[in-house]
Design an enzyme around this catalytic site. Structure first.
Site, mmCIF file in Angstrom:
data_model
loop_
_atom_site.group_PDB
_atom_site.id
_atom_site.type_symbol
_atom_site.label_atom_id
_atom_site.label_comp_id
_atom_site.label_asym_id
_atom_site.label_seq_id
_atom_site.Cartn_x
_atom_site.Cartn_y
_atom_site.Cartn_z
ATOM 1 C CG ASP B 232 -1.996 0.936 1.344
ATOM 2 O OD1 ASP B 232 -1.890 2.015 0.435
ATOM 3 O OD2 ASP B 232 -2.919 0.907 2.037
ATOM 4 C CG HIS B 327 -8.345 0.894 -4.217
ATOM 5 N ND1 HIS B 327 -9.257 1.748 -3.686
ATOM 6 C CD2 HIS B 327 -6.838 1.289 -3.828
ATOM 7 C CE1 HIS B 327 -8.516 2.763 -2.864
ATOM 8 N NE2 HIS B 327 -7.094 2.503 -2.982
#
Lengths: 419, 419
Positions: B232, B327
């Site tokens: 991330d 995403h």
């Protein structure tokens, strides 16, 4: 069988493990400069996908197999999870045995830095990071598995103490798992995997998250300091003590209790610290409550942290150097007929309560061969006389029988469940 | 004035700091083997009271002074605390200024590894351990200090999103403090000291504890992996990008907003992850929800983690390699008119809820010069179209104006409060 479990002496096995661990750590740390300075970029953000060597934190592995379970004599890690489970109705001995087998397999893989079965990959690309996973049995376990005749004599309820403020929902449990790692994601991963493996067989009864200082953060190697700021654990039994093994580990059991040989008893107490009250005390008063200097842990009778406490030392004004209600006086083995335990705690900090006071303190875990000649004897004394008791509150309590370690191909608790 | 703040270029100052930090880290790590192998004893318990050198974890210091506050561009530390305070009635501008002066003095001391005034000694004998303390102002701060005319134009309420599930008690706040350190006790110490300094002037509104991987735990230097297991932050703006400074830091403000030059805006969202639902997805489905491979973060359009995402790549079967609701497609700058932010999050894990699901996820912190061209623009898109939104829940929201750093002798926010 690995070298660690083939040793004849009870202690030598783990010592060898730990020596290898420390040596591995040292040499890996020597290469750490390359990682940090080389691949991190000016801001430390990874700019490439190339792998770099783990530093000591990631590369340190604690073997899962051995005479004793891991997670008892090793230094407490930077992150810890304590979880109690209750067996589901109908799980029985067979279900419990299958769970312990799954748990042991998953723990063995993760502590070696390998992926467990059906991995969720949360900690992928991490090293083992000193992960340990330790399993224990509460009294309820024996009831629900039809093994009441194998309850060891020392697994009896801890007697109540007058200063207890226990929450039953945060106490006891059929099964207990202690997870520790120097990396928080590795510890969380282990927690999630073990909870997943428990599904259908056992449900989480309570779970507590804790922490300790990071390796290398302090000038002292891993000396614990608790949230009161006090160096905590100085008078722990030392592995080099000749009676360390008999104090910490069970031996000589026969018949129905023989499965506990090589095991230990874990007393778990969540001890809230009333930190706002504590911080209002002057340094001098804090030190007299404990009996040690806050800065370096030296006893108020003089010397350094490692100097033996002189309970009889008198100040020039005639007062006791270690006050009569000082924690270290009341807790001292000399005050408790030699009662001893190996404390291996985590701090906890779960935010704060509605009144604004921090919900923080110690996840106290004490290891001993005999809890009645360890924690219970000491706490009976502390309960009445400890000056520290005004600043702490025992909110949770449990006692678990922690079986010995297992050899490759075995699982933890197999000697209880299958013999 | 230190070298770090004397640099003419906006970015060079912090780069120089960070380079020194990294170099210091590397050389200290080289000596770490002596600590671990030498003084720890066979079990790692400290047997002597002699001091040993800090390893890199403890010895790394991030300078408090600079053009920008620390805690924005540095890698997120292993432990974090986010705390919002509300000013007490009557504190006013004068009280707020005195608080910021006390806070800055305490933060400056602790980040340098020195004891703050009236220290409680909780983290005594620790090194600075990469401690950073970052201060910000919420909209309410300007009301209560009579400084409404100095509210910068970008400090406007974040608009509501359809997927929000916000708890007002865990949102907003007059003052915000972000604490990060690679040692949990150092971070806790800083939290307690800053809360003590606030007494009488500001009360804690909410407080969140978070964590990241330990330095050296992974093969990748400090690449964040969140509790879903996903790498991330890959597409974060890089300090080496030529527009990094304009994306992250405010500049060119005049008049009543000029105090924000060198500052940034922090969007704080506590994002719960619905981990039980997530873990039930197959790996393949998880990867298509995100648009990246879980193992190494490589985009599903091919290559490695650092390969630019090819949103137009078509699979042999005619489907999009990066699915339409993935995403990374919806969040991509290319999908949002170039909107960008620097994400610097901590994971959180506060046990579990009554229904047994983990109370865990991300303490999302995003930094940008303009939140309306950063988080808000991206979230407006994600709110409607992100496949990940079924597995997360935004439970907390706040926006803070984070002023620039201060020079020695100044305090953070002085240009707002005194000019």
């Amino acid at each position: 069988m690995k070298k660690a479990t083939a040793k004849s002496s009870e202690l030598t096995g783990r010592q060898e493990i730990t020596r290898r661990r420390l040596l591995g750590t040292a040499s890996a740390a020597g290469a750490a400069g390359l990682v940090v300075g080389g691949a991190g970029g000016a801001y430390g953000y990874a700019a490439t996908s190339g792998a770099a060597p783990l530093t000591s934190v990631g590369s340190t592995a604690v073997p899962f197999h051995g005479d004793h379970q891991a997670g008892i004599v090793e230094p407490a890690q930077a992150t810890g999870h304590l979880i109690a489970f209750d067996l589901a109705p109908g799980a029985g001995r067979k279900g419990a045995a299958a769970l312990l087998r799954r748990w042991s397999a998953a723990a063995e893989a993760m502590t070696a830095g390998r992926a467990p079965n059906d991995d969720n990959q949360i900690a992928l690309d991490a090293g083992p990071s000193s992960l340990t996973v330790t399993f224990g049995f509460g009294l309820g376990f024996f009831d629900k598995t039809g093994l009441k005749d194998r309850v060891p004599e020392n697994l009896a309820p801890i007697p109540p103490f007058s200063s207890d403020a226990l929450d039953p929902k945060l106490s006891d449990g059929d099964l207990w798992v202690q997870i520790g790692s120097d990396d928080s994601l590795v510890a969380f991963h282990a927690l999630r995997i073990l909870q997943k493996e428990a599904a259908g067989t056992a449900t989480t009864r309570w779970q507590m998250n804790g922490f300790n200082r990071a390796p290398g953060a302090t000038e002292r190697p891993r000396t614990p300091r608790n949230l009161m700021g006090q160096i905590d654990g100085t008078n722990n039994p030392k592995p080099t003590d000749k009676d360390f093994g008999t104090k910490v580990f069970v031996s000589g059991q026969t018949g129905n209790s023989s499965w506990m040989n090589g095991g230990s008893y874990a007393v778990v107490r969540r001890i809230r610290m009333l930190l706002d009250s504590w911080d209002h005390l002057s340094l001098d008063r804090q030190e007299r409550v404990i009996g040690r200097r806050k800065s370096d842990g030296a006893p108020l009778s003089g010397g350094t942290e490692s100097t033996p406490v002189d309970l009889n030392k008198i100040n020039p004004d005639g007062s006791l150097a270690i006050p009569g209600d000082a924690h270290i006086r009341v807790a001292a083995p000399a005050s408790n007929g030699g009662a001893a335990m190996l404390r291996r705690a985590f701090s906890y900090h779960d935010g704060y309560d509605q009144d604004g006071t921090p919900n923080a303190g110690l996840l106290f875990v004490a290891w001993q061969a005999d809890p009645f000649n360890g924690f219970i004897k000491v706490q009976q004394k502390l309960d009445r006389a400890d000056g520290l008791s005004r600043f702490i509150r025992h909110e949770s309590s449990a006692l678990f029988a922690v079986p010995g370690g297992c050899a490759p191909g075995e699982y933890v608790g197999q000697r209880l469940l299958e013999s």
